[in-house]
Design a protein around this motif. Structure first.
Motif, PDB file in Angstrom:
ATOM      1  N   PRO A  78      24.873 -31.370  -8.240  1.00 55.43           N
ATOM      2  CA  PRO A  78      23.861 -31.318  -8.883  1.00 55.43           C
ATOM      3  C   PRO A  78      23.409 -29.627  -8.644  1.00 55.43           C
ATOM      4  N   THR A  79      23.654 -29.045  -7.688  1.00 54.16           N
ATOM      5  CA  THR A  79      22.957 -27.951  -6.901  1.00 54.16           C
ATOM      6  C   THR A  79      23.768 -26.715  -7.200  1.00 54.16           C
ATOM      7  N   LEU A  80      25.463 -27.349  -7.442  1.00 56.60           N
ATOM      8  CA  LEU A  80      25.890 -25.911  -7.350  1.00 56.60           C
ATOM      9  C   LEU A  80      25.829 -25.274  -8.422  1.00 56.60           C
ATOM     10  N   SER A  81      26.796 -24.236  -8.191  1.00 57.89           N
ATOM     11  CA  SER A  81      26.565 -23.304  -9.608  1.00 57.89           C
ATOM     12  C   SER A  81      27.848 -23.457 -10.478  1.00 57.89           C
ATOM     13  N   GLY A  82      28.371 -23.398 -11.385  1.00 57.59           N
ATOM     14  CA  GLY A  82      28.949 -23.447 -12.793  1.00 57.59           C
ATOM     15  C   GLY A  82      30.317 -23.901 -12.346  1.00 57.59           C
ATOM     16  N   GLY A  83      30.953 -22.832 -11.487  1.00 63.85           N
ATOM     17  CA  GLY A  83      32.134 -22.241 -10.920  1.00 63.85           C
ATOM     18  C   GLY A  83      32.454 -22.856  -9.840  1.00 63.85           C
ATOM     19  N   GLU A  84      31.530 -23.679  -9.176  1.00 60.14           N
ATOM     20  CA  GLU A  84      31.682 -23.959  -7.739  1.00 60.14           C
ATOM     21  C   GLU A  84      31.393 -25.355  -8.337  1.00 60.14           C
ATOM     22  N   LYS A  85      31.399 -26.364  -9.129  1.00 57.68           N
ATOM     23  CA  LYS A  85      31.777 -27.525  -9.592  1.00 57.68           C
ATOM     24  C   LYS A  85      32.717 -27.677 -10.209  1.00 57.68           C
ATOM     25  N   ALA A  86      32.764 -26.854 -10.730  1.00 52.15           N
ATOM     26  CA  ALA A  86      34.936 -26.365 -11.263  1.00 52.15           C
ATOM     27  C   ALA A  86      35.823 -26.957 -10.542  1.00 52.15           C
ATOM     28  N   ARG A  87      35.181 -25.718  -8.372  1.00 54.46           N
ATOM     29  CA  ARG A  87      35.947 -25.830  -7.876  1.00 54.46           C
ATOM     30  C   ARG A  87      36.442 -26.612  -7.149  1.00 54.46           C
ATOM     31  N   VAL A  88      34.750 -28.312  -6.653  1.00 54.04           N
ATOM     32  CA  VAL A  88      34.897 -29.208  -6.523  1.00 54.04           C
ATOM     33  C   VAL A  88      35.982 -30.438  -7.374  1.00 54.04           C
ATOM     34  N   SER A  89      35.558 -30.007  -8.670  1.00 54.93           N
ATOM     35  CA  SER A  89      36.194 -31.310  -9.708  1.00 54.93           C
ATOM     36  C   SER A  89      38.181 -31.151  -8.832  1.00 54.93           C
ATOM     37  N   LEU A  90      38.329 -29.619  -9.020  1.00 53.41           N
ATOM     38  CA  LEU A  90      39.206 -29.657  -8.810  1.00 53.41           C
ATOM     39  C   LEU A  90      40.314 -30.328  -7.365  1.00 53.41           C
ATOM     40  N   ALA A  91      39.051 -29.691  -6.391  1.00 58.10           N
ATOM     41  CA  ALA A  91      39.669 -31.179  -5.045  1.00 58.10           C
ATOM     42  C   ALA A  91      39.957 -32.644  -5.361  1.00 58.10           C
TER      43      ALA A  91
END
Length: 258
Positions: free
Chosen positions: A138-151
C-alpha cells in the motif's frame, strides 16, 4: 500457421438494458501480441473480462484451446491464463515480494511448484522491482504498484497473458519495458492481449490491432492496415496525422492541433 488460443464468435454482452458489446468475432493466436484499443467506454475492459472468464457473454460463444471458456475448471483456468487489471489493490498490508509470490498459487501441489524460486526471481528482475520487494504494497506509488502487479503475473507463468492498461501509470522507460516484455512472451509462443490507449505504443509493439467502438469490433489486422488517419478520426472524433516511424516503419499517430 498460427495456433488459436481464443476464438470469439458473435459475442455480445449486456448489463440490464444496456448493450456493451455486440457481435464481436475475433481469433487470438499464440505467438502474437494483440493490442486492444478504442475510446473510453468502448467496451475494451468488458471484452477483456469475457476473455478472463470473469464475465460470461450474453450472446455468442468463446473458446480457449477449443474448449468452451465457461466449462473450464477455475484452477485449470488460472494455470492457462493470467490477468493484470487496471486496479492494483491488495486487501491487506502484504509486502511487494509477497504479492509477487501470490502469482505462484495456481501451481501449489504440482511439479511446477519446484520452479517457484526461479519464476519469482525472474519476474522481479524483468519487472525491475528488486528494490521494492521488502516494502509494504500500500505504500507504493501507482507506477510501482503496476510494476509489482506485472511481476506477479509474470511469476504465474501462463501460456496466455491478459493485461488491462499495463502502461497507464508508468513513466516512459517502463512503458517501453512492459511492451518489450510482451513481445518477448509472444516470441516464446504465448498469446498476449494488451489493452492500450496510446495508439503509437500499440502500433510499435503489437502484431495485431483490434479497434473497439460502441461495443463493436470495427477493424482488426496489422497496425499499418488498421491505424489509418481516417479511421482514427472517425472512431476517436479527433483529427490525426499518421506517419511511419523513421526507425521501425510502424505508424506514429500524432493529433493535429490548432
Amino acid at each position: 500457421m498460427t495456433v488459436i488460443a481464443y476464438r470469439l464468435d458473435r459475442v455480445g454482452y449486456s448489463a440490464g438494458a444496456v448493450r456493451i458489446l455486440e457481435d464481436v468475432t475475433l481469433d487470438i493466436g499464440y505467438g502474437r501480441v494483440l493490442g486492444l484499443v478504442g475510446p473510453n467506454g468502448a467496451g475494451k475492459s468488458t471484452l477483456l473480462s469475457i476473455l478472463t472468464g470473469d464475465a460470461a457473454p450474453t450472446t455468442g460463444t468463446v473458446t480457449l484451446d477449443d474448449r468452451p471458456l465457461g466449462g473450464w475448471d477455475p484452477v485449470a483456468l488460472s494455470r492457462a491464463r493470467s490477468v493484470l487489471l487496471q486496479a492494483n489493490q491488495v486487501a491487506f498490508s502484504f509486502t511487494a515480494g509477497q504479492v509477487i509470490e501470490m502469482g505462484r498459487a495456481p501451481w501449489i501441489g504440482t511439479d511446477r511448484s519446484d520452479d517457484d524460486d526461479r519464476a519469482i526471481a525472474d519476474a522481479i528482475s524483468e519487472a525491475d522491482v528488486a528494490t521494492l520487494a521488502g516494502r509494504a504494497f500500500p505504500t507504493l506509488s501507482g507506477g510501482e504498484k503496476a510494476r509489482v502487479s506485472l511481476a506477479r503475473v509474470l511469476a504465474q507463468d501462463t501460456p496466455v497473458m491478459l493485461w488491462d492498461e499495463p502502461t497507464a501509470a508508468l513513466d516512459l522507460r517502463h512503458q517501453e519495458d512492459v511492451l518489450t516484455i510482451a513481445r518477448r512472451l509472444a516470441a516464446q509462443g504465448r498469446a498476449v492481449v494488451v489493452v492500450l490507449h496510446d495508439l503509437s505504443l500499440a502500433a510499435a509493439y503489437a502484431d495485431d490491432i483490434a479497434i473497439i467502438h460502441h461495443g463493436r469490433l470495427v477493424a482488426t489486422g496489422a497496425p499499418e492496415d488498421v491505424l489509418t488517419a481516417g479511421r482514427i478520426d472517425e472512431v476517436y472524433d479527433t483529427p490525426v496525422r499518421v506517419i511511419p516511424d523513421p526507425g521501425t516503419g510502424k505508424p506514429l499517430v500524432i493529433p493535429i492541433r490548432a
